[in-house]
Design an enzyme around this catalytic site. Structure first.
Site, PDB file in Angstrom:
ATOM      1  N   GLY A  41       0.839  -1.194   0.000  1.00 51.71           N
ATOM      2  CA  GLY A  41       0.000   0.000   0.000  1.00 51.71           C
ATOM      3  C   GLY A  41       0.868   1.235   0.000  1.00 51.71           C
TER       4      GLY A  41
ATOM      5  N   GLN B  89       3.276   9.886   1.596  1.00 56.75           N
ATOM      6  CA  GLN B  89       4.552   9.188   1.438  1.00 56.75           C
ATOM      7  C   GLN B  89       5.303   9.592   0.171  1.00 56.75           C
ATOM      8  OE1 GLN B  89       2.803   5.050   2.296  1.00 56.75           O
ATOM      9  NE2 GLN B  89       4.855   4.917   3.172  1.00 56.75           N
TER      10      GLN B  89
ATOM     11  N   CYS C 229       7.051  -0.375   6.832  1.00 59.60           N
ATOM     12  CA  CYS C 229       6.553   0.832   6.174  1.00 59.60           C
ATOM     13  C   CYS C 229       7.621   1.303   5.208  1.00 59.60           C
ATOM     14  CB  CYS C 229       6.261   1.914   7.212  1.00 59.60           C
ATOM     15  SG  CYS C 229       5.655   3.444   6.477  1.00 59.60           S
ATOM     16  N   LEU C 230       7.193   1.639   3.995  1.00 60.19           N
ATOM     17  CA  LEU C 230       8.138   2.107   2.974  1.00 60.19           C
ATOM     18  C   LEU C 230       8.844   3.386   3.413  1.00 60.19           C
ATOM     19  CD1 LEU C 230       5.821   1.464  -0.082  1.00 60.19           C
ATOM     20  CD2 LEU C 230       7.892   0.174   0.476  1.00 60.19           C
TER      21      LEU C 230
ATOM     22  N   HIS D 140      -3.359   0.935   8.273  1.00 60.27           N
ATOM     23  CA  HIS D 140      -2.004   1.507   8.165  1.00 60.27           C
ATOM     24  C   HIS D 140      -2.021   2.758   7.262  1.00 60.27           C
ATOM     25  CE1 HIS D 140       2.555   0.842   7.762  1.00 60.27           C
ATOM     26  NE2 HIS D 140       2.293   1.768   6.866  1.00 60.27           N
ATOM     27  N   GLU D 141      -2.688   2.642   6.112  1.00 61.04           N
ATOM     28  CA  GLU D 141      -2.686   3.758   5.147  1.00 61.04           C
ATOM     29  C   GLU D 141      -3.516   4.944   5.644  1.00 61.04           C
ATOM     30  OE1 GLU D 141      -0.455   3.476   3.131  1.00 61.04           O
ATOM     31  OE2 GLU D 141      -0.228   1.315   3.163  1.00 61.04           O
TER      32      GLU D 141
ATOM     33  N   HIS E 258      -1.551   6.958   7.916  1.00 61.23           N
ATOM     34  CA  HIS E 258      -0.639   7.866   7.200  1.00 61.23           C
ATOM     35  C   HIS E 258      -1.334   9.195   6.889  1.00 61.23           C
ATOM     36  CE1 HIS E 258       3.194   5.939   6.407  1.00 61.23           C
ATOM     37  NE2 HIS E 258       2.641   4.840   5.926  1.00 61.23           N
TER      38      HIS E 258
END
Ligand code: NI
Length: 202
Positions: free
Chosen positions: A46, A51, A89-90, A131-132, A135
């Protein structure tokens, strides 16, 4: 379409509450397309718009072969939790910890044309949506850790050596940043968390 640079922890945009999307046009369509391509390039599960430096309420997802995006998402979570699973997480390369998430969720929002969408999910999909959406509220998964995991995570991020890890990741990713679709690789260029025991990196 283009592969975009992924912002790393420490960047203020990751700590900013994102704005609702109000304009539905070619720019938004390009944003979603670029985010999707970027997510695929790093083999992510995702990606949220902050991000890639865009403070707007948009995320893309890619779970079990199903890809999609939700704009202005609102989650209705179950009251119970799923078994803790390792998340990465990226934007926090090289780290992964088990995170507590609600068992199921129903995400409502709109698509890039402004049409209403509703997606229900459990397990990994529900985890990804939570999670997203975090963000979009300036929350990172490390904020949700407790006890020793939290201490270890914060210590790792503070560690001088962590700068070297993020730099290595950024350099690795930079090889594909700006490239256009066609040669997108799946898995091969992953600089996120693919090496972390199956933990989804988003
Ligand atoms: Ni993330």
């Amino acid at each position: 379409m283009a592969i975009l640079n992924i912002r790393i922890i420490g960047d203020p945009v990751l700590r900013t509450v994102a704005d609702p999307v109000t304009e539905f046009g070619p720019e938004l369509a390009k944003l979603v397309a670029d985010m999707t391509e970027t997510m695929e390039d790093v083999d992510g599960a995702g990606l949220a718009a902050p991000q890639i430096g865009v403070s707007q309420r948009v995320f893309t997802y890619r779970i079990d072969g199903v890809e999609g995006h939700i704009i202005n998402p609102v989650l209705e979570n179950s009251e119970d939790f799923q078994a803790d699973q390792v998340e990465g997480c990226l934007s926090i390369p090289g780290l992964a910890f088990p995170v507590r998430r609600f068992r199921a969720t129903r995400a409502t929002g709109v698509d890039l044309n402004g049409n209403p969408v509703a997606v229900e999910g459990e397990g990994l999909l529900a985890r990804c949506f939570q999670h997203e959406t975090d963000h979009l509220d300036g929350i990172l998964y490390t904020d949700r850790l407790e006890g020793e995991d939290r201490k270890t995570a914060l210590r790792s991020i503070r560690n001088a050596n962590y700068d070297a890890i993020t730099e290595r990741t950024t350099t690795k990713r930079a090889k594909t940043v700006g490239s256009s679709f066609g040669g997108a690789s799946f898995g091969g260029t992953s600089a996120g968390g693919a090496s972390f025991g199956g933990g989804a990196t988003t």
